[in-house]
Design an enzyme around this catalytic site. Sequence first.
Site, PDB file in Angstrom:
ATOM      1  N   ASP A 222      34.613  -0.243  62.476  1.00  0.00           N
ATOM      2  CA  ASP A 222      35.359  -0.436  63.710  1.00  0.00           C
ATOM      3  C   ASP A 222      36.130  -1.738  63.581  1.00  0.00           C
ATOM      4  OD1 ASP A 222      34.181   1.821  65.047  1.00  0.00           O
ATOM      5  OD2 ASP A 222      32.370   0.606  65.290  1.00  0.00           O
ATOM      6  N   ASP A 261      37.316   4.231  61.924  1.00  0.00           N
ATOM      7  CA  ASP A 261      36.409   4.695  62.971  1.00  0.00           C
ATOM      8  C   ASP A 261      36.990   4.257  64.319  1.00  0.00           C
ATOM      9  OD1 ASP A 261      34.281   5.884  64.200  1.00  0.00           O
ATOM     10  OD2 ASP A 261      32.787   4.441  63.556  1.00  0.00           O
ATOM     11  N   ARG A 317      38.935   8.909  73.754  1.00  0.00           N
ATOM     12  CA  ARG A 317      38.055   7.766  73.967  1.00  0.00           C
ATOM     13  C   ARG A 317      38.812   6.529  74.448  1.00  0.00           C
ATOM     14  NH1 ARG A 317      33.596   7.974  68.992  1.00  0.00           N
ATOM     15  NH2 ARG A 317      32.968  10.149  69.337  1.00  0.00           N
TER      16      ARG A 317
END
Length: 446
Positions: A222, A261, A317
């Site tokens: 991330d 990610d 998301r």
Amino acid sequence: MRSDPRRSRTAARLALAAALTAALTAVPASAQSGPGRYPDLSREVLAADDGWAAAEGGTTGGAAADAAHVHTVRTRAELVRALDGGSAVPKIIRIAGAIDANTDDTGRRLSCADYATDGYAVAGYLAAYDPRVWGAAKPSGPQEDARRASAARQAERVELAVGSNTTLIGAGPGAGLRGAALQVAGASNVIVRDLELADAYDCFPAWQPNSGGLGDWKSAYDTLWLRGARNVWIDHVTFSDKGHPDAAEPMYFGRNFLRHDGLLDITNGSDLVTVSWSRFTGHDKAMLIGNGDGVVTDRGKLRVTLHHNEFTGVVQRAPRVRFGQVHVYDNRYVVPEDAHDYRYSIGVSTESSVVAENNSFTTPAHVEVADLVKSWNGTALLARGNVFNGYPVDLLAIHNAYNSGSERDLTDQVERLPGPHGPIEDAAAADRAVARHAGAGRAATR
């Protein structure tokens, strides 16, 4: 006795100089910056009412740092020394220019080939674990071992720990990190501001045969990951995959060879987080709040405020929430005309409590209001003041009227009303303000 005019003029000039000096020292550093200078906001702290990160003691980052712990860094090696292994000593780290995490200690750029070891090769990995030959079992054996060893070598370079009582901030135009995976793990009182965080690129994605039914590629990094973090303020940060968009990657085993990610993940019981005036752009899974449906230790935590952020070219998301109590207000959502892979913006999952108000959604004709919200075992969404392509819209009512059979109806009975927050603007006014002021390099423009 007659006074000397020359002495009078000299005294007047000295008095004026003293007054100017006193005035300059009485105002914050940002106000001292003249034309062409970049304001120094490194000791600025979060306002007392600015979202959940303002609660329970507030967030001051490294504002208490002494002179020995104020660093201006220009290379990865300097950044690593300043971070001091994630120590909790109050520190201010000012990033000047763009720092590439994929460099060695001399500053030489490292490629994926530099990390590969033990005979790892993409072609060899694909041949070993082709589902038509390998089947649906989890990869194991020499090529998977080589992938893991290679991935560990890259992780040693790009994963950077940010400790408690730290302010990480841009020191001028173009400041940021490329290829880094910043991690705030078990730390508290952290500020990340005015930076471009781009392209946390995984050289060694793993094949997961049973993911999503058809299998999928899993990337490790991330761009910024909060794990068990507390009192964190993220402000005027631009998050992206700039340089290596996943859409440009090949398809292997019928799935996109994903190299990234999340942009910002807030998990493992993190709590009291404010994300403000930031941009999330050109990415698939932008922000996950919470771990899995069974991680009940997240209950009572994951209190997060998202305000005045822009989500543009984001597939899904923005955010997706499990267990968290999340306030989403005055954000700007833009779905580009050519975004045919768009899935949803706000995801309401297990035991979450989301208040979404005065957000603006701009989409092309093929995206409908019912697409904006998705639920998976979701429980509560209080939605008010939101607009869709300029028109008022009831996100909750439309979700419940048009949801698919795999989703459940939501209720507006949220667990608690939002935590601390500043003034909430009209959605249209917020949309204009976010377009002008959100993102890296704009912290001093509001």
